[in-house]
Design a protein around this motif. Structure first.
Motif, short mmCIF file in Angstrom:
data_model
loop_
_atom_site.label_atom_id
_atom_site.label_comp_id
_atom_site.label_asym_id
_atom_site.label_seq_id
_atom_site.Cartn_x
_atom_site.Cartn_y
_atom_site.Cartn_z
N LEU A 1 0.80 -1.45 0.39
CA LEU A 1 -0.13 0.51 0.01
C LEU A 1 0.38 1.58 0.01
N ALA A 2 1.63 1.08 1.36
CA ALA A 2 2.44 2.41 1.14
C ALA A 2 3.57 2.68 -0.04
N SER A 3 4.14 1.43 -1.03
CA SER A 3 5.20 1.97 -2.59
C SER A 3 4.24 2.23 -3.00
N ALA A 4 3.26 2.16 -3.77
CA ALA A 4 1.80 2.32 -4.41
C ALA A 4 1.77 3.79 -3.84
N VAL A 5 1.36 3.81 -3.51
CA VAL A 5 0.60 5.32 -2.61
C VAL A 5 1.05 6.54 -2.40
N CYS A 6 2.17 6.34 -1.73
CA CYS A 6 2.95 7.79 -1.00
C CYS A 6 3.99 8.18 -2.07
N PRO A 7 3.99 7.73 -2.89
CA PRO A 7 4.64 8.68 -4.43
C PRO A 7 3.47 9.24 -5.57
N VAL A 8 2.65 8.46 -5.40
CA VAL A 8 0.98 9.29 -5.39
C VAL A 8 0.83 10.47 -5.10
N TYR A 9 0.32 10.26 -3.64
CA TYR A 9 0.36 11.07 -2.62
C TYR A 9 1.15 11.83 -2.94
N ILE A 10 2.66 12.10 -3.09
CA ILE A 10 3.67 13.23 -3.34
C ILE A 10 3.48 13.81 -4.44
N GLY A 11 3.43 13.20 -5.39
CA GLY A 11 3.57 13.72 -6.58
C GLY A 11 1.89 14.16 -7.21
N GLU A 12 1.10 14.25 -6.23
CA GLU A 12 -0.62 14.81 -6.87
C GLU A 12 -0.54 15.76 -6.26
N LEU A 13 0.05 16.45 -4.28
CA LEU A 13 0.16 17.57 -4.03
C LEU A 13 1.75 18.11 -5.12
N ALA A 14 2.72 17.59 -4.97
CA ALA A 14 3.78 18.25 -5.74
C ALA A 14 3.53 19.59 -6.85
N PRO A 15 4.38 20.80 -6.80
CA PRO A 15 4.37 21.64 -8.50
C PRO A 15 5.15 20.86 -8.98
N ALA A 16 5.04 21.19 -9.64
CA ALA A 16 5.80 20.15 -11.40
C ALA A 16 7.01 20.70 -11.42
N ASN A 17 7.54 21.49 -10.80
CA ASN A 17 9.26 22.07 -10.95
C ASN A 17 9.66 21.46 -9.80
N LEU A 18 8.93 20.43 -8.82
CA LEU A 18 9.45 20.08 -7.32
C LEU A 18 9.23 19.01 -7.42
N ARG A 19 8.24 18.12 -8.71
CA ARG A 19 7.84 16.51 -8.18
C ARG A 19 9.51 15.88 -8.36
N GLY A 20 10.16 15.83 -9.12
CA GLY A 20 10.88 14.69 -9.44
C GLY A 20 11.68 14.47 -7.71
N ARG A 21 12.15 16.23 -7.67
CA ARG A 21 12.89 15.59 -5.67
C ARG A 21 11.86 15.57 -4.99
N LEU A 22 10.72 15.41 -4.95
CA LEU A 22 10.23 15.37 -4.09
C LEU A 22 9.28 14.28 -3.85
N VAL A 23 8.80 13.78 -4.65
CA VAL A 23 9.13 11.75 -4.97
C VAL A 23 10.07 11.81 -4.68
N SER A 24 11.69 11.57 -5.21
CA SER A 24 12.86 11.12 -5.09
C SER A 24 12.87 10.87 -3.14
N LEU A 25 12.46 11.92 -2.52
CA LEU A 25 12.45 12.08 -1.59
C LEU A 25 12.31 10.56 -0.78
N ASN A 26 11.07 9.77 -1.65
CA ASN A 26 10.08 9.02 -0.80
C ASN A 26 11.51 7.66 -1.45
N GLN A 27 12.53 7.73 -2.38
CA GLN A 27 12.78 6.57 -2.08
C GLN A 27 14.15 7.14 -1.63
N PHE A 28 14.55 8.59 -1.21
CA PHE A 28 15.82 8.21 -0.17
C PHE A 28 14.42 7.55 1.15
N ALA A 29 14.16 7.72 1.54
CA ALA A 29 12.98 7.93 3.09
C ALA A 29 13.46 6.47 2.78
#
Length: 481
Positions: free
Chosen positions: A138-166
């Motif tokens: 559940l977390a592996s599918a929904v965490c990146p989607v949740y972050i990606g849907e909230l993140a501005p386009a210019n920051l989305r790559g970095r913010l979703v990548s933070l999930n991988q860092f976590a």
């Protein structure tokens, strides 16, 4: 890591950062739950498997049993996130992580006698690991989607990548925890008691994640899909500022209202790409290196404590190169990083295969393992999740991500469960196979992956529409692809 500049004008960066950090606790637990087994697997084998005279195959299946739950969790994530929302789904995942931590650490609870391993106890241990696996899925599918849907386009790559860092940070934390628990202890103590502490330690971050998720908003794109438009616009405004929020909200409503939610409504190509992204991320063999790291280093001649320490060193390398990906993904783009990573992984795995063939064990093996894992962590580790969170159109994102993530965990289970028996046959062939998969992943990215950096989720939908349905203002996006 996220600075104020012209691109971020009007964006509420502290608010965005706070939401992202809370959401990435799900990623941390993903990493923690999947890697905790690396320190405990030999003790679990001694306590639950060897004493009953069970086979290597049973050992492989038991060590990988959480992945069955990951497949289930990934498969149902679309139903949960589409019907209950991204936020409630992540709260459910936190509860599952907590139950798994407590149950895996003390599987005898209520039904079995401590110190008397039986087949029933083995089944119960696997049950609790599967429960945790559902949480991971559940977390592996929904965490990146949740972050990606909230993140501005210019920051989305970095913010979703933070999930991988976590995820990697969670693995690093549990490597330290496992090392701390095992350091200086006798094998007998570890086989009876120590492995329990390793699993129980996960209860702390699981409880924290569950509590903090009550304080974050729901995804505005989910809210829009369930006609909670006023709430969606409020969150978009708080994240992006009023002018940008109204434009994004208009684009969201257009995609939600004018397209079907059928999984295949945008064609088969985008689903096929999502599945192959997931499968290649696992078939290159990364989780073999993560799950079996201490055993691999012991086979290289390191002692028990030294192998745990070398695993910590590998974890530090993983964190460094994941940070490198975070810093470059929105500048260099997704595609170049994936291709460079595939080349590095192929070099590392083919070298390890050759060293295994000639039975050369030493520092050179460690160096090439680090080259391999570093290449993965600066490319396929974070970028796969970034792409999965952004390539699917709004209307089908929940379902499509569920399909991709279920495929990923199925591939993960296959690779992890077959590793012990493949190694019994031939180490050179095993690592050579992962090297071949790395080369195929390079060809796949070169031929099929579009560049997505800097584009809004709604703009990316134009990639998958028939030419006749592409809005004029987005035609250049399709022609560039």
């Amino acid at each position: 890591m996220i600075k104020n500049n012209k691109e971020t004008a009007g964006q509420n960066l502290p608010y965005i950062a706070g939401i992202t950090l809370i959401a990435t606790l799900g990623g941390l637990l993903f990493g923690y739950d999947t890697a905790v087994i690396s320190g405990a697997e030999k003790s679990v084998q001694a306590y639950l498997i060897t004493g009953q005279g069970l086979s290597t195959w049973v050992h492989g299946v038991t060590i990988s049993s959480a992945l069955i739950g990951c497949i289930l969790g990934g498969a149902v994530s679309g139903v949960f996130s589409s019907r209950m929302g991204r936020k409630k789904t992540l709260i459910i995942a936190a509860i599952l992580f907590l139950l798994s931590a407590l149950g895996s650490g003390y599987p005898e609870f209520l039904f079995f006698e401590e110190g008397n391993p039986t087949m029933g106890l083995l089944y119960m241990f696997n049950f609790y690991r599967i429960i945790g696996g559902i949480g991971v899925g559940l977390a592996s599918a929904v965490c990146p989607v949740y972050i990606g849907e909230l993140a501005p386009a210019n920051l989305r790559g970095r913010l979703v990548s933070l999930n991988q860092f976590a995820i990697i940070f969670g693995m690093l934390v549990v490597y330290f925890v496992n090392w701390g628990i095992s350091n200086g202890q006798s094998p007998e103590w570890l086989n009876e008691i120590g492995w329990r502490y390793m699993f129980l330690s996960e209860a702390i971050p699981a409880a924290l994640f569950g509590i903090l998720m009550f304080f974050v908003p729901e995804s505005p794109r989910y809210l829009s899909m369930v006609n909670r438009d006023e709430e969606a616009l409020q969150i978009l405004t708080k994240v992006n500022g009023p002018d940008t929020a109204r434009r994004i909200f208009s684009d969201i409503k257009n995609t939600v209202e004018h397209h079907s939610s059928n999984l295949w409504s945008y064609g088969k190509t985008v689903i096929f790409i999502g599945i192959l992204l997931s499968v290649f991320q696992q078939f290159v063999g990364i989780n073999v290196a993560l799950y079996y790291a201490p055993r691999i280093f012991e086979s290289m001649g390191a002692g028990k404590d030294a192998s745990m320490l070398q695993t910590v060193v590998m974890g530090l390398v993983n964190v460094f190169f994941t940070v490198l990906a975070i810093l470059t993904v929105d500048r260099w783009g997704r595609k170049p990083l994936l291709m460079v990573g595939s080349i590095g992984m192929a070099i590392g795995m083919f070298a390890i295969s050759a060293l295994s063939y000639y039975e050369i064990i030493g520092i050179s093996t460690l160096v090439f393992i680090i080259i391999y894992t570093a290449s993965f962590m600066m490319s396929w580790g974070p970028i796969c999740w970034v792409l999965i969170s952004e390539i699917f159109p709004n209307k089908i994102r929940g379902k499509a991500v569920a399909v991709a993530v279920a495929a990923q965990w199925a591939a993960n289970y296959f690779i992890s469960a077959t590793y012990p028996s493949m190694m019994e046959y031939s180490g050179a062939v095993t690592y050579g196979f992962y090297g071949v998969m790395s080369v195929l992943s390079l060809l796949f990215v070169w031929k099929m992956i579009p560049e997505t950096k800097g584009r809004s989720l709604e703009d990316l939908e134009a990639l998958w529409l028939p030419d006749s349905e592409v809005p004029t203002e987005k035609a250049s996006l399709v022609s560039n692809h």
